[in-house]
Scaffold this motif. Structure first.
Motif, PDB file in Angstrom:
ATOM      1  N   ALA A 127       0.823  -1.209   0.000  1.00 50.62           N
ATOM      2  CA  ALA A 127       0.000   0.000   0.000  1.00 50.62           C
ATOM      3  C   ALA A 127       0.857   1.260   0.000  1.00 50.62           C
ATOM      4  O   ALA A 127       0.542   2.249  -0.681  1.00 50.62           O
ATOM      5  N   VAL A 128       1.957   1.246   0.741  1.00 56.22           N
ATOM      6  CA  VAL A 128       2.855   2.411   0.777  1.00 56.22           C
ATOM      7  C   VAL A 128       3.525   2.599  -0.580  1.00 56.22           C
ATOM      8  O   VAL A 128       3.644   3.738  -1.081  1.00 56.22           O
ATOM      9  N   ILE A 129       3.964   1.513  -1.184  1.00 58.96           N
ATOM     10  CA  ILE A 129       4.615   1.619  -2.501  1.00 58.96           C
ATOM     11  C   ILE A 129       3.644   2.185  -3.535  1.00 58.96           C
ATOM     12  O   ILE A 129       4.006   3.037  -4.356  1.00 58.96           O
ATOM     13  N   ARG A 130       2.394   1.742  -3.487  1.00 57.50           N
ATOM     14  CA  ARG A 130       1.384   2.277  -4.406  1.00 57.50           C
ATOM     15  C   ARG A 130       1.148   3.764  -4.156  1.00 57.50           C
ATOM     16  O   ARG A 130       1.011   4.552  -5.088  1.00 57.50           O
ATOM     17  N   ALA A 131       1.089   4.142  -2.874  1.00 61.12           N
ATOM     18  CA  ALA A 131       0.849   5.544  -2.541  1.00 61.12           C
ATOM     19  C   ALA A 131       2.020   6.422  -2.964  1.00 61.12           C
ATOM     20  O   ALA A 131       1.825   7.570  -3.376  1.00 61.12           O
ATOM     21  N   LEU A 132       3.237   5.906  -2.877  1.00 63.30           N
ATOM     22  CA  LEU A 132       4.412   6.679  -3.286  1.00 63.30           C
ATOM     23  C   LEU A 132       4.445   6.869  -4.803  1.00 63.30           C
ATOM     24  O   LEU A 132       4.867   7.911  -5.291  1.00 63.30           O
ATOM     25  N   GLY A 133       4.011   5.858  -5.545  1.00 61.12           N
ATOM     26  CA  GLY A 133       3.999   5.961  -7.004  1.00 61.12           C
ATOM     27  C   GLY A 133       5.381   6.242  -7.559  1.00 61.12           C
ATOM     28  O   GLY A 133       6.356   5.559  -7.224  1.00 61.12           O
TER      29      GLY A 133
END
Length: 323
Positions: A245-251
């Motif tokens: 989820a964090v990796i997706r949010a960082l983009g």
């Protein structure tokens, strides 16, 4: 059922009708039967029901890779098959009601025992089954209200590995985003991270963000950590789902902030940079769970054991981004 009939002062057939959900039994009579069932700790034998009806109420699912997203379950299955045991898996989705339904369904089918990844606050309902000889082993999280063999990951040691590694890269503002603290592992890892912050002399306010794993909550936590006059320059994530989820949010910003995730997963090495992780000993956890299960079957009176499996830091690039 004969014991229940005697306790309730009714005919055996009345007990059978109540157990099988026959609504024509009078309310007072049915209540007497149910009270006797509770008092005696009676559980219907699903095998006997199956013999009568010719149906088991279960579905066999032979699919390609059911355990790919659950590496401990994969290790459990492989070790069990090597020991001549068959594993029937059910998902609880971290829901207490669903967990109890799944566990009691297995108990009703008179399996040799149960391995459980606990979620409920209390598992006292298992005590009558344990007293009747059911072998129970908990893994990843301890069961509460009952004493059973347990296999845990070194949650505190793993968080300390991640924090120390980021500190060695020069980071002093290290934040944490993790799972809900109602879950044992989420609670343990968040507490360990707070201890790391205190030991380093850093502030706790605004640096520790446990909670439900939703895109909105993760994005808000990430925004808070990365904004303000003194933002976090490194982040530790509390489990696989949080890391994703964090990796997706960082983009496209992935790689701009040092990141270490708790739990390894497939494709983590294919990211650019690769994700540095604290890896649990999934294979060792699975094997140890089955070993304790077999030992409990062989000697039901043996002392209860808790085994803690160490974690390992795997460096791939994201955790080595300097301040």
């Amino acid at each position: 059922m004969i014991d229940v009939a005697r306790e309730a002062g009714v005919a055996l057939r009345t007990v059978s009708r109540v157990v099988n959900g026959d609504t024509t039994v009078g309310g007072a009579l049915a209540e007497r039967v149910r009270q006797a069932i509770d008092h005696l700790g009676f559980q219907p034998d699903e095998r006997a029901r199956q013999l009568r009806s010719g149906r088991t109420g279960t579905i066999g699912a032979a699919v390609r890779h059911i355990a790919d997203a659950h590496p401990v379950l994969r290790a459990v299955d492989e070790t069990a098959r090597g020991a001549g045991l068959t594993v029937v898996a059910m998902s609880t989705e971290d829901d207490e009601v669903r967990e109890r339904e799944a566990v009691m369904s297995m108990c009703g089918r008179r399996m040799d025992g149960i391995i459980i990844e606990p979620i409920a606050d209390g598992h006292q309902y298992l005590q009558p089954e344990i007293d009747s000889g059911l072998a129970v082993v908990a893994f990843d999280r301890p069961a509460t209200g009952v004493e059973v063999d347990t296999v845990l990951s070194d949650n505190q040691g793993g968080i300390e590995l991640a924090f120390r590694h980021l500190a060695e890269q020069g980071h002093r503002r290290i934040g944490y985003i993790g799972d809900d603290e109602r879950i044992y592992t989420g609670r343990q890892r968040a507490a360990a991270f707070r201890d790391c912050l205190r030991a380093a002399g850093g502030p706790l306010d605004g640096m520790v963000h446990p909670g439900p794993i939703t895109a909105e909550r993760i994005s808000a936590a990430l925004e808070r950590l990365r904004s303000g006059p003194d933002p976090a320059t490194a982040i530790v994530t509390g489990n696989f789902s949080t890391s994703v989820a964090v990796i997706r949010a960082l983009g496209s910003d992935f790689g701009a902030t040092a990141l270490v995730g708790f739990d390894d997963f497939g494709l983590a090495d294919l990211l650019r940079p690769g994700l540095t992780v604290v890896a649990q000993g999934d294979v060792q956890i699975g094997r140890t769970t089955i070993e304790l299960f077999q030992a409990r079957l062989a000697d039901p009176g043996r002392p209860v054991r808790t085994v803690t499996v160490p974690t390992t830091l795997i460096t791939r690039g994201s955790g080595e981004i300097p301040l």
